[in-house]
Scaffold this active site. Structure first.
Site: not given
Ligand SMILES: NC(=O)c1ccc[n+]([C@@H]2O[C@H](COP(=O)([O-])OP(=O)(O)OC[C@H]3O[C@@H](n4cnc5c(N)ncnc54)[C@H](OP(=O)(O)O)[C@@H]3O)[C@@H](O)[C@H]2O)c1
Length: 218
Positions: A39, A44
């Site tokens: 993604d 970013y």
């Molecule tokens: N379209 C939109 O509007 C939008 C908005 C927000 C996000 N996104 C996208 O969504 C995607 C996901 O991002 P998100 O911010 O939503 O985060 P997420 O995937 O829900 O969570 C990320 C967090 O999970 C932790 N993590 C990952 N694997 C783990 C594991 N095996 N065990 C424990 N903790 C773990 C990471 O910790 P660590 O810090 O320890 O690595 C990180 O802090 C990204 O690709 C982003 O671009 C899109």
């Protein structure tokens, strides 16, 4: 299917700066671990680094270009030019999806809709609608987000500390993160899993190797 996100973000208010080299390295680790859906977004500012990592993994024979789904948000002209395989949208509710699907002259309907979706906000109605229209729901926040201070109320519950996830994790001898990802996989949702850490990236791909369904989460 789960997908990896190795995006680099700089959050001055949290003093977090991740070098671009880390994005390249984490993307390569993810592809080596078996992730095929990466993604990204213009926001970013790491499209170049992710592209370099993908190119290097194609060059060394780890993957083929046609097997990689690299999702920036694309448009019809990009597809016409052969620059995009398919078109996806993000943060569309049902009404907005209907507007697109009913658009006169629509040539390419969106194949996916990326929205916030996790055990605290499971998007059941939107998921049912997407399935009925052959649109894949892609979940962000599946692991509870990175809890960036600017966007997330820090007093809100930490998803990976949820007691129900914790109990299921103990029962299945897996981490709460894997249970949260498995939950999405079982309901036909593509879940993004953001991490720059090698151990987490390698753990997250294990979601396919869980022998049993986790059952009870609705
Ligand atoms: N379209 C939109 O509007 C939008 C908005 C927000 C996000 N996104 C996208 O969504 C995607 C996901 O991002 P998100 O911010 O939503 O985060 P997420 O995937 O829900 O969570 C990320 C967090 O999970 C932790 N993590 C990952 N694997 C783990 C594991 N095996 N065990 C424990 N903790 C773990 C990471 O910790 P660590 O810090 O320890 O690595 C990180 O802090 C990204 O690709 C982003 O671009 C899109």
């Amino acid at each position: 299917m789960i997908s990896c996100d190795c995006n680099h973000l700089t959050y001055p208010e949290q003093n977090v700066t991740i070098p671009n080299s880390k994005t390249i390295e984490a993307t390569k680790i993810a592809i080596e671990a078996g992730f095929h859906h990466i993604d990204c977004a213009y926001f970013y500012q790491v499209e170049e680094e992710v592209g370099l990592a993908i190119r290097s993994k194609i060059a060394d024979g780890t993957v083929k270009r046609e097997d990689i789904f690299y999702t920036t948000k694309a448009m019809e002209k990009c597809k016409d030019a052969g620059l995009a395989k398919s078109i996806g949208v993000s943060n569309f509710n049902r009404r907005q999806l209907e507007m697109i699907l009913n658009k006169p002259g629509l040539r390419y309907k969106p194949v996916c809709n990326q929205v916030e979706c996790h055990v605290y906000h499971n998007q059941k109605k939107l998921l049912d609608f997407c399935k009925s229209k052959d649109i894949v729901l892609v979940a962000y926040g599946a692991l509870g987000t990175q809890r960036i201070k600017k966007w997330v109320d820090q007093s809100s519950p930490v998803l990976l500390d949820d007691p129900v996830l914790g109990d299921l994790a103990k029962k299945h001898k897996r981490s709460p993160a894997l249970i949260a990802l498995r939950y999405q996989l079982q309901r036909g949702v593509v879940a993004l899993a953001q991490s720059l850490k090698e151990n987490e990236i390698k753990e997250n791909i294990q979601v396919y190797r869980m022998a049993v369904g986790i059952g009870v989460l609705k």
